[in-house]
Write an enzyme that holds these catalytic residues in place. Structure first.
Site, PDB file in Angstrom:
ATOM      1  N   GLU A  47       0.855  -1.190   0.000  1.00 58.11           N
ATOM      2  CA  GLU A  47       0.000   0.000   0.000  1.00 58.11           C
ATOM      3  C   GLU A  47       0.891   1.240   0.000  1.00 58.11           C
ATOM      4  OE1 GLU A  47      -2.626   2.446   3.275  1.00 58.11           O
ATOM      5  OE2 GLU A  47      -2.638   0.252   3.391  1.00 58.11           O
ATOM      6  N   THR A  76      -4.286   5.886   2.433  1.00 59.15           N
ATOM      7  CA  THR A  76      -4.476   7.205   3.045  1.00 59.15           C
ATOM      8  C   THR A  76      -5.279   8.107   2.109  1.00 59.15           C
ATOM      9  OG1 THR A  76      -2.211   6.866   3.884  1.00 59.15           O
ATOM     10  CG2 THR A  76      -3.348   8.844   4.594  1.00 59.15           C
ATOM     11  N   LYS A 136     -11.103  -2.266   7.263  1.00 57.16           N
ATOM     12  CA  LYS A 136      -9.828  -2.101   7.952  1.00 57.16           C
ATOM     13  C   LYS A 136     -10.094  -1.714   9.408  1.00 57.16           C
ATOM     14  CE  LYS A 136      -6.316   1.509   7.801  1.00 57.16           C
ATOM     15  NZ  LYS A 136      -5.542   2.389   6.926  1.00 57.16           N
TER      16      LYS A 136
END
Length: 214
Positions: A47, A76, A136
């Protein structure tokens, strides 16, 4: 690949390896040397975080160099414009630290798996119900693996990826508790982006790969 109606499965390499490495670098040019070591160590999903300056500009180069070997996601993501850019740039998946059903719809409609963050049952269930590929649990270090077992009571089908403070022992415990994968940053990367020993990085990465393959 679709796990159920309206829900995209996580990319195959990410799902099979059960490990996502969160790469938060001082600048995008620092990704290359670290990713090369991670790939050689068996990492198959990374990621790339938008807190790293230049990530979007550098992504085409990284996809050309590593895209045949690893899933490169963009994380993000906190606003719709960045979500659109990540989709258009060819991200294998999207990760966001927030709960946004609009983000889930936008990514899913574009055919890109998305993993939105949340901590409370309400947040996690909202994203899951909207069609997220997985949710998540963030920050996972504040709750621990037993939290997923508790969530599975009312939400037996929820697919979860813990993130934040997951070390080697934690990775094993979360996977044993039923996580589909673990998201790992500092405990694996250490000081690699600050000039640290790349051989030590390789050894840490190999240890995580081994634990997640069990």
């Amino acid at each position: 690949m679709t796990g159920e109606v309206g829900r995209l499965a996580l990319p195959a390499r990410t799902a099979e390896s059960r490990l996502i490495v969160v790469a938060r670098a001082p600048r995008a040019e620092d990704y290359d040397a670290v990713l090369e070591v991670l790939v050689d160590a068996g990492i198959r999903s990374v990621e790339l975080t938008l807190t790293t300056p230049g990530t979007f500009a550098h992504l085409p180069h990284l996809l050309a160099r590593f895209g045949d070997t690893i899933d490169l996601g963009v994380g993000t993501v906190t606003n719709p414009d960045d979500l659109t850019r990540a989709i258009d740039a060819g991200a294998a998946y999207i990760v966001t630290p927030i709960t946004s059903t609009d983000f889930v719809t936008q990514a899913t409609d574009a055919g890109v798996p998305i993993v939105p963050g949340g901590l409370t049952p309400t947040e996690l269930f909202a994203s899951w119900s909207a069609g997220a590929s997985a949710v998540k649990i963030f920050p996972a270090g504040q709750v621990g693996p037993s939290y997923l077992k508790d969530l599975r009571g009312p939400f037996p089908d929820i697919v979860a990826v813990p993130s934040g403070g997951v070390d080697l022992a934690g990775a094993e415990a979360w996977l044993r508790a039923g996580a589909v994968a673990v998201s790992v940053g500092g405990p694996l990367l250490g000081d690699a982006f600050r000039g640290g020993d790349l051989q030590a990085l390789r050894e840490r990465a190999e240890a995580f790969v081994e634990v997640c393959a069990r």
